[in-house]
Design an enzyme around this catalytic site. Sequence first.
Site, mmCIF file in Angstrom:
data_model
loop_
_atom_site.group_PDB
_atom_site.id
_atom_site.type_symbol
_atom_site.label_atom_id
_atom_site.label_comp_id
_atom_site.label_asym_id
_atom_site.label_seq_id
_atom_site.Cartn_x
_atom_site.Cartn_y
_atom_site.Cartn_z
ATOM 1 C CG ASP A 138 -0.529 -0.168 2.568
ATOM 2 O OD1 ASP A 138 0.427 -0.513 2.365
ATOM 3 O OD2 ASP A 138 -0.887 -0.092 3.533
ATOM 4 N N GLY A 168 -3.173 -6.305 18.583
ATOM 5 C CA GLY A 168 -1.772 -6.886 18.003
ATOM 6 C C GLY A 168 -2.416 -8.103 17.218
ATOM 7 N N GLY A 189 -2.935 -8.020 14.086
ATOM 8 C CA GLY A 189 -2.788 -7.931 12.788
ATOM 9 C C GLY A 189 -4.259 -7.764 12.213
ATOM 10 C CG LEU A 190 -6.699 -9.486 13.212
ATOM 11 C CD1 LEU A 190 -8.391 -10.325 13.834
ATOM 12 C CD2 LEU A 190 -7.463 -9.230 11.271
ATOM 13 C CB SER A 191 -6.760 -2.598 10.962
ATOM 14 O OG SER A 191 -5.467 -2.804 9.556
ATOM 15 C CB SER A 192 -7.115 -3.603 17.252
ATOM 16 O OG SER A 192 -5.736 -2.760 17.667
ATOM 17 C CG ASP A 207 -4.313 -1.034 7.856
ATOM 18 O OD1 ASP A 207 -3.917 -2.361 7.117
ATOM 19 O OD2 ASP A 207 -3.500 -0.977 8.787
ATOM 20 C CE1 TYR A 264 4.239 -2.058 7.041
ATOM 21 C CE2 TYR A 264 4.283 0.516 8.778
ATOM 22 C CZ TYR A 264 3.021 -0.246 7.886
ATOM 23 O OH TYR A 264 2.526 0.042 7.105
HETATM 24 C C1 GLA Z 1 -0.376 -3.252 8.789
HETATM 25 C C2 GLA Z 1 -0.145 -1.069 8.170
HETATM 26 C C3 GLA Z 1 -0.696 -1.335 6.275
HETATM 27 C C4 GLA Z 1 0.022 -2.309 5.458
HETATM 28 C C5 GLA Z 1 0.658 -3.536 6.358
HETATM 29 C C6 GLA Z 1 1.068 -4.760 5.306
HETATM 30 O O1 GLA Z 1 -1.184 -3.221 8.511
HETATM 31 O O2 GLA Z 1 -1.002 -0.391 8.461
HETATM 32 O O3 GLA Z 1 -0.917 -0.265 6.343
HETATM 33 O O4 GLA Z 1 1.066 -1.880 4.857
HETATM 34 O O5 GLA Z 1 1.173 -3.000 7.460
HETATM 35 O O6 GLA Z 1 0.709 -4.377 4.226
#
Ligand code: GLA
Length: 358
Positions: free
Chosen positions: A21, A108, A110-113, A158, A207
């Site tokens: 992204d 924590g 990876g589900l965009s909390s 996200d 990251y």
């Molecule tokens: C996290 C970041 C996103 C994206 C992903 C990896 O979720 O918030 O913007 O970069 O990692 O795809």
Amino acid sequence: MPEPREFRAPGRVNLIGGQVDYHEGWVVSMAIDRDVHASARPRADGRITARSRDLDGAVDIACDATTDPRTVVPAWGRTVAGVASVLTELGCRIAGADLEIASTVPIGAGLSSSAAFEVACALALVDRAGFALAGADLARAAQRAEHVATGVPCGIQDQMTSVCNRDGHAIFLDCRTLEIEHVPLPAELRVLVVHSGVPRVLEATPYAQRRAESEAVAAQLGVRVLRDASLDQVRDLPRGRHAVTEMARVRAFAGALRAHDLDALGPLMLASHASSRDDMGVSIPELDILVDALVGAGALGARLTGAGFGGCVVALAPAGDADAIAARATAAYRERTGRAPVAWVVRAAAGAGAVRAR
Ligand code: GLA
């Protein structure tokens, strides 16, 4: 006093399109039936307070954005302060409010909390201020709030997913133009999310370092972002190769969804996982084992989701077998790693908005 208006913003699972992204690539992602709820009760003293049903401590900040978000205690209040300061920059006159927040998005994982939290708070504060902010502008504001509050240089997928998804659909998102195609999820399939039992906090993972490494490839090639690089240019540059091949896989995945070519989906997810592991260096052994276990148990395909380094794997499974596949895969994973995985069959949910009318 009238009940305050309540807003919800969902977490998301990234079906394919990892670490692209921020290179203005494409992703296929869907909002899930786990969300953050936020409501704002008016208060007259120019302060914003926030309480969370799930996180400890109480937040108390000035609503004129004079509080430096990164100094706020408890730490989750930094996001509230980040949202307030970004909205102020956009011309929103933040009004005093008592925020009540509750979340069902695992933290924590990876589900965009955090994106869900940012979007829900932004909606509640914007509503309280009588300001208008929606769609891509709302997503961009929430993304910026994350940058300001945590220093994590996240991309836009996200927040765009949390804001724009539709019930029963995923989004095929062009992260350059922010154009969205809503693609229906095949009725024959279920989306399985399995937590590896390895927690991760984005600030504490490499990251940002991975992002910088792939940006260095773009700089070396003389392109602004890797969307503008060709496969020939990156053939011997693993971080660049990941980005370019992943973008091609995402487009193929979206095409397969459109054409209802279900057999094509799994192999693309597995290739995405292999590239994330080998070229991008964002996997860990537990995630690799979990992907293997899911495929061994009958999933069509699986891959790490979110930033990697822990958290969840996403898999596609035939609708009738999803629960059995989850049970078999988690048992195999537990046996091989000694860790305690948790599996959910998630539904594609509508994007963020008001929960009930005033
Ligand atoms: C996290 C970041 C996103 C994206 C992903 C990896 O979720 O918030 O913007 O970069 O990692 O795809």
